[in-house]
Scaffold this motif. Structure first.
Motif, PDB file in Angstrom:
ATOM      1  N   ILE A 352       1.916 -12.246  57.763  1.00 20.49           N
ATOM      2  CA  ILE A 352       0.967 -12.911  58.303  1.00 20.49           C
ATOM      3  C   ILE A 352       0.398 -12.791  59.587  1.00 20.49           C
ATOM      4  O   ILE A 352      -0.827 -12.599  59.850  1.00 20.49           O
ATOM      5  CB  ILE A 352       1.528 -14.594  58.408  1.00 20.49           C
ATOM      6  N   ALA A 355      -1.774  -9.401  59.395  1.00 17.44           N
ATOM      7  CA  ALA A 355      -3.226  -9.954  58.983  1.00 17.44           C
ATOM      8  C   ALA A 355      -4.179 -10.601  59.748  1.00 17.44           C
ATOM      9  O   ALA A 355      -5.308 -10.325  60.156  1.00 17.44           O
ATOM     10  CB  ALA A 355      -3.065 -10.895  57.702  1.00 17.44           C
ATOM     11  N   CYS A 359      -7.583  -9.403  61.728  1.00 19.09           N
ATOM     12  CA  CYS A 359      -8.799 -10.289  61.715  1.00 19.09           C
ATOM     13  C   CYS A 359      -9.458 -10.279  62.912  1.00 19.09           C
ATOM     14  O   CYS A 359     -10.615 -10.240  63.341  1.00 19.09           O
ATOM     15  CB  CYS A 359      -8.321 -11.566  60.947  1.00 19.09           C
ATOM     16  N   SER A 387     -13.057 -17.206  54.974  1.00 21.37           N
ATOM     17  CA  SER A 387     -12.237 -17.678  53.916  1.00 21.37           C
ATOM     18  C   SER A 387     -10.920 -16.751  54.233  1.00 21.37           C
ATOM     19  O   SER A 387      -9.703 -17.597  54.071  1.00 21.37           O
ATOM     20  CB  SER A 387     -12.651 -17.414  52.720  1.00 21.37           C
ATOM     21  N   LEU A 388     -10.778 -15.742  54.410  1.00 24.73           N
ATOM     22  CA  LEU A 388      -9.348 -15.263  54.585  1.00 24.73           C
ATOM     23  C   LEU A 388      -8.965 -15.258  55.779  1.00 24.73           C
ATOM     24  O   LEU A 388      -7.548 -15.579  55.764  1.00 24.73           O
ATOM     25  CB  LEU A 388      -9.929 -13.513  54.521  1.00 24.73           C
ATOM     26  N   LEU A 391      -7.439 -18.628  55.601  1.00 25.86           N
ATOM     27  CA  LEU A 391      -6.118 -18.550  54.620  1.00 25.86           C
ATOM     28  C   LEU A 391      -4.933 -18.320  55.584  1.00 25.86           C
ATOM     29  O   LEU A 391      -3.847 -18.658  55.590  1.00 25.86           O
ATOM     30  CB  LEU A 391      -6.232 -17.496  53.337  1.00 25.86           C
ATOM     31  N   PHE A 392      -5.229 -17.044  56.328  1.00 28.79           N
ATOM     32  CA  PHE A 392      -4.053 -16.664  57.146  1.00 28.79           C
ATOM     33  C   PHE A 392      -3.329 -17.484  58.098  1.00 28.79           C
ATOM     34  O   PHE A 392      -2.625 -17.765  58.399  1.00 28.79           O
ATOM     35  CB  PHE A 392      -4.503 -15.211  57.838  1.00 28.79           C
ATOM     36  N   THR A 402       2.259 -20.763  50.514  1.00 28.35           N
ATOM     37  CA  THR A 402       1.981 -19.394  51.336  1.00 28.35           C
ATOM     38  C   THR A 402       3.305 -19.037  51.802  1.00 28.35           C
ATOM     39  O   THR A 402       4.489 -19.919  52.028  1.00 28.35           O
ATOM     40  CB  THR A 402       0.923 -19.668  52.830  1.00 28.35           C
ATOM     41  N   LEU A 468      -7.564  -6.693  53.919  1.00 26.31           N
ATOM     42  CA  LEU A 468      -7.465  -8.246  54.095  1.00 26.31           C
ATOM     43  C   LEU A 468      -7.005  -8.801  52.945  1.00 26.31           C
ATOM     44  O   LEU A 468      -6.320  -9.880  52.859  1.00 26.31           O
ATOM     45  CB  LEU A 468      -8.678  -8.920  54.879  1.00 26.31           C
ATOM     46  N   THR A 469      -7.771  -8.317  51.801  1.00 22.54           N
ATOM     47  CA  THR A 469      -7.538  -9.032  50.387  1.00 22.54           C
ATOM     48  C   THR A 469      -6.020  -8.812  50.033  1.00 22.54           C
ATOM     49  O   THR A 469      -5.358  -9.553  49.446  1.00 22.54           O
ATOM     50  CB  THR A 469      -8.569  -8.623  49.520  1.00 22.54           C
ATOM     51  N   ALA A 472      -3.766 -10.946  51.705  1.00 26.75           N
ATOM     52  CA  ALA A 472      -3.834 -12.354  51.375  1.00 26.75           C
ATOM     53  C   ALA A 472      -3.113 -12.522  49.929  1.00 26.75           C
ATOM     54  O   ALA A 472      -2.371 -13.219  49.754  1.00 26.75           O
ATOM     55  CB  ALA A 472      -5.514 -12.469  51.237  1.00 26.75           C
TER      56      ALA A 472
END
Length: 505
Positions: A352, A355, A359, A387-388, A391-392, A402, A468-469, A472
């Protein structure tokens, strides 16, 4: 034959790859064949290391109680020092995390690093090998060599490719972490004089008086608390994160901080169980301060990197809390639950936090600012990224489903079995984490487009989308199906709990 030397290959392959990158060099410009060869070598080396680590996972025996993939040959025979490697259910997941994150860092820095890219990628590959060495070393002196050597590439990563105050940040990082580790070497020397060698299992089995255990625990504490980092020796981390390049922040948060937690569970708890018991109350108090107080500090931050850095300190408080609840829970599954939760939290936080720093790097590459006030309405121009990022952020706040929820929930349940107030304070992170994370998301992602810089933003390119995907999907997979990770650790943790329960006085 590969299995017999798998750990050595995992340690030395990336180090050799880093040396090859220095020979290849940068080329005349970023688009030259030489530069392309250098980047493909960096990616190929890191991917091959990851694939080999998958082989380690596939061949790992979850039911085995001892070390696996053991390698042991004499190194410095006159001092009974061995090149001694092995892994168990505690170290193997952290090696997998290291080999998983490194290729993503290479891809993330593919064309964003303009200054000396060969040296940049080389530093990360060498750092990867040294970190794997820390997680697999079973000789105290070998452990110490890997532990200190990994400071050098990170020192260079921050000092050469960092921000405006990079020299200050990298010196502070180096001095804190190096000086904290010197006393660990003193403790190793004392244990060597008691056992005649540096074998970690010899350290674990030698009888020690209470005074010796207390002093050894303090020596270990200064080394590992700085690395976690625990309150109040955490002040180097925000500076290091803010000034480090994106890849440096990712490795620092995702892997290097975990070495402090690993040091506690590999060395402090089994070598000095009575000393650990004596200081358990202090360690629980410092852990809860990190969870609560540092959570409030994160609320005050205006820089995204600083906010995520303080969030890391708060979440790592769960790791030390889970480890030192051992002596507050007398029986039942809660004894193992705290340690298991702490280990899951280390892996989850690696995914996390890495990520989230990536970002921030995506935004910084476009706007050249980390200030929350310089953004607003990013979702209007970068919907896939938004969106990503959300999520993080939800995972960072501990959303069920998660990975951020699993480890924290396990530690909170273990805390309930120990003391209601421990659990009450630990659970406050669910409120504080949501507060500072969602406050950042609201200001950066949502609302109307705030300024021309945001209006001109372009969404993720293919390289950023892949990185990033993958993270995720990993965060969701661990959140929905943590069983493979927990099963890998259970037998080793049971053995640790049994070992810690036996006094050495």
């Amino acid at each position: 034959m590969l299995a017999n030397y798998l750990l050595s290959i995992l340690v030395w392959l990336p180090i050799a790859g880093g040396a090859v990158l220095l020979v290849i060099g940068d080329g005349n410009d970023n688009r030259s064949p030489q530069a392309g060869l250098m980047r493909m070598t960096a990616l190929g080396t890191s991917m091959l290391t990851f694939v080999l680590s998958i082989g380690l996972y596939a061949a790992f025996d979850n039911a085995a109680t001892g070390m696996q993939f053991v390698e042991r040959v004499p190194w410095i025979e006159s001092f009974n020092v061995w090149y001694y490697l092995g892994v168990d259910g505690i170290s193997a997941p952290l090696i997998l995390l290291t080999t998983f994150i490194t290729p993503l860092v290479v891809i993330a820095g593919w064309d964003t690093i303009k200054q000396q890219p060969a040296q940049y990628f080389s530093a990360f590959l060498i750092l990867e090998g040294l970190m794997i060495g820390v997680f697999s070393a079973l000789d105290g002196l070998l452990f110490y060599v890997f532990w200190e050597a990994m400071l050098i590439p990170m020192f260079l990563i921050i000092g050469v490719w960092g921000g405006a105050r990079r020299v200050y940040a990298t010196l502070k990082f180096f001095l804190y972490t190096f000086l904290g580790s010197v006393l660990m070497l003193v403790a190793f020397i004392y244990l060597y004089l008691q056992t005649g060698g540096f074998d970690l299992f010899g350290f674990m089995n030698v009888p020690l008086g209470m005074t010796a255990q207390k002093l050894i625990f303090i020596a270990f504490l200064l080394a590992f608390a700085v690395k976690v980092p625990m309150f109040p020796v955490h002040t180097w981390l925000p500076d290091a994160h803010v000034e480090a390049p994106t890849g440096g922040s990712v490795i620092l948060a995702a892997i290097m901080l975990k070495m402090g937690g690993y040091g506690f569970v590999r060395l402090s708890l089994p070598i000095v169980p009575d000393g650990s018991d004596y200081f358990a109350g202090l360690m629980i108090a410092l852990s809860l301060i990190a969870v609560v107080y540092i959570g409030f500090v994160a609320l005050m931050q205006k820089d995204m990197k600083k906010l995520i850095a303080y969030s890391s300190i708060a979440h790592m408080g769960f790791v030390t809390l889970g480890f030192f609840l051992l002596w507050s829970i007398t029986a039942g599954t809660g004894v193992r639950l705290g340690v298991s939760g702490a280990m899951v939290q280390m892996v989850s936080h690696g995914l996390i936090s890495g990520a989230m720093f990536l970002c921030v790097g995506v935004l910084y590459d476009r706007v050249h600012s980390r200030q929350i006030a310089d953004y607003g309405g990013v979702a209007n121009t970068m919907p896939i990224f938004a969106s990503l990022f959300v999520l993080f952020a939800m995972a960072n706040a501990g959303l069920p489903g998660t990975s951020g929820f699993v480890g924290e929930f396990m530690v909170i349940i273990a805390s309930f079995k120990a003391n209601f107030w421990y659990a009450f304070l630990a659970a406050s992170t669910l409120v504080l984490g949501a507060a500072y994370t969602l406050w950042m998301v609201k200001r950066v992602i949502y609302g109307e487009v705030a300024n021309d810089n945001v209006a001109k933003l372009e969404d993720l390119n293919s390289r950023e989308f892949i990185v990033l995907t993958v993270l995720a999907l990993s965060v969701l997979l661990l959140g929905l199906w943590p069983a493979p990770l927990v099963d890998m650790m259970n037998v080793t943790i049971d053995k640790l709990v049994e070992q810690v329960g036996q006094s050495k006085l």
